[in-house]
Design a protein around this motif. Structure first.
Motif, short mmCIF file in Angstrom:
data_model
loop_
_atom_site.label_atom_id
_atom_site.label_comp_id
_atom_site.label_asym_id
_atom_site.label_seq_id
_atom_site.Cartn_x
_atom_site.Cartn_y
_atom_site.Cartn_z
N PHE B 56 4.69 45.64 37.96
CA PHE B 56 4.05 46.82 38.52
C PHE B 56 3.27 46.42 39.76
CE2 PHE B 56 0.83 50.16 38.75
CZ PHE B 56 1.58 51.29 38.45
N VAL B 57 3.58 47.06 40.87
CA VAL B 57 2.91 46.70 42.13
C VAL B 57 1.96 47.81 42.53
CG1 VAL B 57 3.24 46.15 44.56
CG2 VAL B 57 4.88 45.34 42.88
N ALA B 179 -0.16 28.66 32.43
CA ALA B 179 -0.47 27.69 31.38
C ALA B 179 -1.14 28.36 30.18
CB ALA B 179 -1.35 26.58 31.93
N ASN B 180 -1.88 29.42 30.45
CA ASN B 180 -2.56 30.14 29.36
C ASN B 180 -1.59 30.97 28.53
OD1 ASN B 180 -4.97 29.19 30.21
ND2 ASN B 180 -5.96 31.18 30.37
N ASP B 181 -0.35 31.07 29.01
CA ASP B 181 0.66 31.91 28.38
C ASP B 181 0.13 33.32 28.12
OD1 ASP B 181 3.17 32.42 27.54
OD2 ASP B 181 2.86 31.74 25.50
N PRO B 182 -0.33 33.98 29.19
CA PRO B 182 -0.92 35.31 29.01
C PRO B 182 0.17 36.36 28.85
CG PRO B 182 -0.82 34.79 31.32
CD PRO B 182 -0.23 33.60 30.61
N GLU B 183 -0.20 37.48 28.27
CA GLU B 183 0.76 38.58 28.19
C GLU B 183 0.85 39.28 29.53
OE1 GLU B 183 0.55 41.04 24.64
OE2 GLU B 183 -1.08 39.75 24.01
N ILE B 184 -0.30 39.30 30.21
CA ILE B 184 -0.36 40.03 31.47
C ILE B 184 -0.82 39.11 32.59
CG2 ILE B 184 -1.54 41.89 32.69
CD1 ILE B 184 -1.53 43.41 30.12
N LEU B 185 -0.12 39.20 33.69
CA LEU B 185 -0.45 38.40 34.86
C LEU B 185 -1.00 39.34 35.93
CD1 LEU B 185 0.04 35.40 35.17
CD2 LEU B 185 2.23 35.89 36.24
N THR B 216 4.32 40.87 31.72
CA THR B 216 3.91 42.12 32.36
C THR B 216 3.06 41.72 33.55
OG1 THR B 216 3.86 43.10 30.18
CG2 THR B 216 2.77 44.31 31.95
N ILE B 217 3.47 42.14 34.74
CA ILE B 217 2.77 41.69 35.95
C ILE B 217 2.17 42.87 36.69
CG2 ILE B 217 3.01 40.49 38.16
CD1 ILE B 217 5.31 38.92 37.01
N VAL B 218 0.91 42.74 37.05
CA VAL B 218 0.30 43.72 37.96
C VAL B 218 0.04 42.99 39.26
CG1 VAL B 218 -1.53 45.41 38.28
CG2 VAL B 218 -0.85 44.76 35.97
#
Lengths: 275, 412
Positions: B56-57, B179-185, B216-218
């Motif tokens: 998502f941009v 590295a944190n293996d996040p769900e959202i970037l 999921t990327i913002v």
């Protein structure tokens, strides 16, 4: 006429009277610190200390300061002021140590808390601009004559740079790095110890250097309340108008100052070059 | 399913926020609110939801409130009102501990100016998020090493970050977040500080990475080209408000406001418009083993074309046949068009861009065949005219007067 002096006198007397046990305890602690440092410096033969300091100078700065250290300390020994110099060094190092122990946490507090910062600043201005002799009177009232009131006056006079430069160093940590650290879920403790203090270290070390130099400038003044050491030599030169004696003591102080300054400065420089 | 949902989020800067909020609800404009309360409206009633695995941009010019909006998602800035819901948990209500946990495990951020620790090496920077979680050193260095390989930083592990180029530093920033293996970037203008070439490269690598990771990327940017290249969906912000949300194609073809269309005009369409959207899907073709020579000639006569794509009965693309060749083999008495088919021709897929098709423009005016990636069946052709129109950059759809109109007006 406004007699501020009267009030301050009353306040100091009240402190002396009511806090005697506290001052006694402080006296015991400070005295043992100064004495143990002095013992450590006086226990080995003089050449061992000279070689150790010269080695440190070589390690931190290079050949020039090492040679200066060898020559300077040998000269002091040759002039016959070794014991006085070590007594002075012990007093300076102990006072600076106590000043840093109090000053750095105060500096952190001032950087973190705006109100604390606003309250601490004028106090620092006062501590630095008040003629240093003024501290001698309450120091004597609290602790009597000797090394401890000397250390007390020295701590008060030399603490401001440690506080100021710690605050400055922490405030200069780039905002984007602090933000990034927070975004990864750092607690305020983690932020302080893992990011802010390491990044502020060069500035804090500059504060350490300044504190030590300020402590050194109190040598002669604290000798007036029998703190001993090189200050006493210089003071004797003044009171007895012995020009030679005064200069000998003075030269020893200058040698000590240059060695301490170059060595402590190198810590700050090396760290900032690395960063 | 929506992963991250933003509901009616408003962010005000200033002292009299309560009053400003009431005024905002009454429908006062930003300027009126600023005049009455001294509050700036950074974000106004933003609502959208982002799906699991979506890129998502959020796009807008500087001062549009896009970076502030992003910082509200992990509460680096506290939103004044509204909610941020991650996996059904309202982040805006979390206490310090809860927020810390979200930041450590669920959302990681990449910054425009990298925000790396200059006193630490690359690998220590990458492992920093794990260090904050108090994961044992051996484990976190192992994890960091694997992410370093993922983003192409092998061999740089023990360098100081200050000695790296911008592109390399941002790789470290990206690796630290991964590295944190996040769900959202959360990516705040992550590539804006980089040189154009490095930037393009990083964009491509991010797309490749996303194909593997499905995070999921913002992503925040001020560059519509970047938004279109990266985003599954794009939200366009202006003065703190979201003016349009849609897929890149939506935004290019149906800009919601004049503001959006003014952006769209500047976009380099060559790299966005694909063969799929330009092609005719029912071209005239010569069908091998069905049309024969006579059938092929008839199709050429009726369509007026001297070149036809040739396909098999089940529509596999075989090549082109030229009128001249067909007539020649007819004279030799052949029955099928087999020997007239020219096989050595370039083909496009539905997602091939106009830019990639430019080298196919040939003097003989042949169409570009578009075939399916998997089955290799012909799904349409792109006329060279369409390619030429797209490359000249004249935007016929958005009210630009065509040169022909102009000539007509002047002469007739």
């Amino acid at each position: 006429m406004i007699h501020i002096g009267d009030y301050i006198e009353q306040f100091i007397n009240w402190l002396t009277l009511n806090f005697a046990p506290f001052f006694d305890a402080v006296k015991v602690v400070v005295e043992s610190i100064v004495n143990s440092v002095e013992w450590v410096l006086m226990f080995p033969p003089f050449y061992v200390i000279i070689i150790l300091v010269a080695f440190l100078a070589w390690k931190r700065t290079g050949w020039g300061i090492m040679l200066f250290t060898l020559a300077g300390l040998s000269l002091i020994w040759g002039m016959g002021y070794w014991a006085e110099t070590m007594a002075t060094l012990a007093l300076i190092l102990s006072s600076a140590f106590i000043a840093l122990l109090l000053g750095i946490p105060l500096g952190i507090w001032a950087a973190k808390n705006e109100l604390a910062g606003k309250m601490i600043r004028p106090m620092l201005d006062l501590m630095q601009t008040m003629p240093a002799f003024v501290y001698l009177i309450p120091a004597v009232l609290f602790f009597g004559l000797g090394k401890v009131p000397g250390a007390f006056a020295t701590v008060i006079f030399s603490m401001p740079p440690a506080v100021r430069l710690t605050t400055l160093g922490l405030r200069q940590v780039p905002k984007d790095i602090v933000e990034a650290t927070r975004s990864f879920g750092a607690s305020s403790r983690q932020l302080l110890f893992k990011v802010e203090l390491p990044l502020a270290l060069p500035t804090i070390l500059a504060g350490v250097n300044q504190t030590i130099m300020m402590a050194l400038s109190m040598v002669v003044i604290s000798a007036m309340i029998a703190a001993g050491g090189l200050g006493e030599v210089v003071l004797k030169g003044i009171t007895q108008l012995k020009i030679g004696l005064g200069f000998e003591g003075g030269i020893a102080v200058v040698i000590l100052a240059i060695i301490l300054d170059r060595i402590t400065q190198s810590f700050g420089l090396k760290t900032s070059a690395k960063a | 399913m929506s992963k991250l949902k933003i509901e009616d989020l408003t962010l005000l800067f200033g002292h009299e926020k309560e009053k400003a909020l009431t005024l905002l609800k009454q429908g006062k404009t930003k300027a009126e609110i600023f005049k009455e309360t001294g509050c700036t409206v950074a974000v106004k009633n933003a609502s959208f939801s982002i799906k699991q695995g979506e890129f998502f941009v959020i796009m807008g010019l500087s001062g549009s409130g896009k970076s502030s909006l992003l910082r509200c998602l992990n509460r680096l800035i506290e939103p004044t009102s509204g909610s941020v819901i991650l996996n059904k948990v309202n982040i805006t209500n979390l206490d310090d501990k809860g927020l810390q946990k979200v930041r450590r495990k669920e959302m990681a951020m990449v910054f425009q100016n990298f925000g790396l620790l200059p006193h630490r090496s690359v690998i220590e920077n990458v492992a920093f998020g794990l260090e904050l979680q108090e994961i044992p050193e051996k484990e976190r260095l192992e994890k960091a090493k694997s992410v370093i390989d993922l983003v192409g930083l092998q061999g740089y592990e023990n360098q100081h970050t200050a000695s790296l180029s911008g592109g390399m530093q941002q790789r470290v920033g990206l690796a630290r977040a991964l590295a944190n293996d996040p769900e959202i970037l959360l990516m705040d203008e992550a590539f804006s500080a980089l040189d154009p070439l490095i930037r393009k490269q990083m964009q491509d690598e991010l797309i490749d990475l996303q194909e593997k990771m499905h995070k999921t990327i913002v992503f925040i940017t001020h560059d519509l080209d970047e938004a279109i290249q990266l985003g599954d969906r794009i939200a366009i912000m202006k003065d703190g408000e979201i003016v349009q949300i849609g897929t890149p194609e939506d935004i290019l073809t149906n800009p919601a406001t004049d503001y959006v269309s003014s952006f769209v005009e500047k976009v380099d369409r060559k790299s966005i418009i694909t063969a799929g959207s330009l092609m005719f899907d029912k071209p005239t073709v010569a069908i091998y083993l069905k049309d024969g020579i006579e059938g092929t000639l008839r199709k050429m006569r009726t369509s007026g074309l001297t070149t036809l794509p040739a396909v098999s009965i089940d529509k596999h693309f075989l090549g082109f046949v030229y009128l001249r060749d067909v007539l020649e083999i007819k004279a030799q008495g052949e029955k099928t068009i087999k020997n007239a088919i020219i096989k050595d021709v370039p083909v496009a897929y539905a997602d091939t861009t106009v830019e990639q098709m430019l080298p196919f423009i040939a003097e003989n005016g042949r169409v570009v065949p578009v075939i399916d990636k998997d089955t290799h069946k012909l799904i349409g052709v792109v006329a060279q005219t369409s390619l030429l129109i797209e490359t000249t950059g004249i935007n016929w759809d958005h009210g630009t007067e065509s040169p022909i109109d102009k000539i007509h007006k002047e002469i007739i």
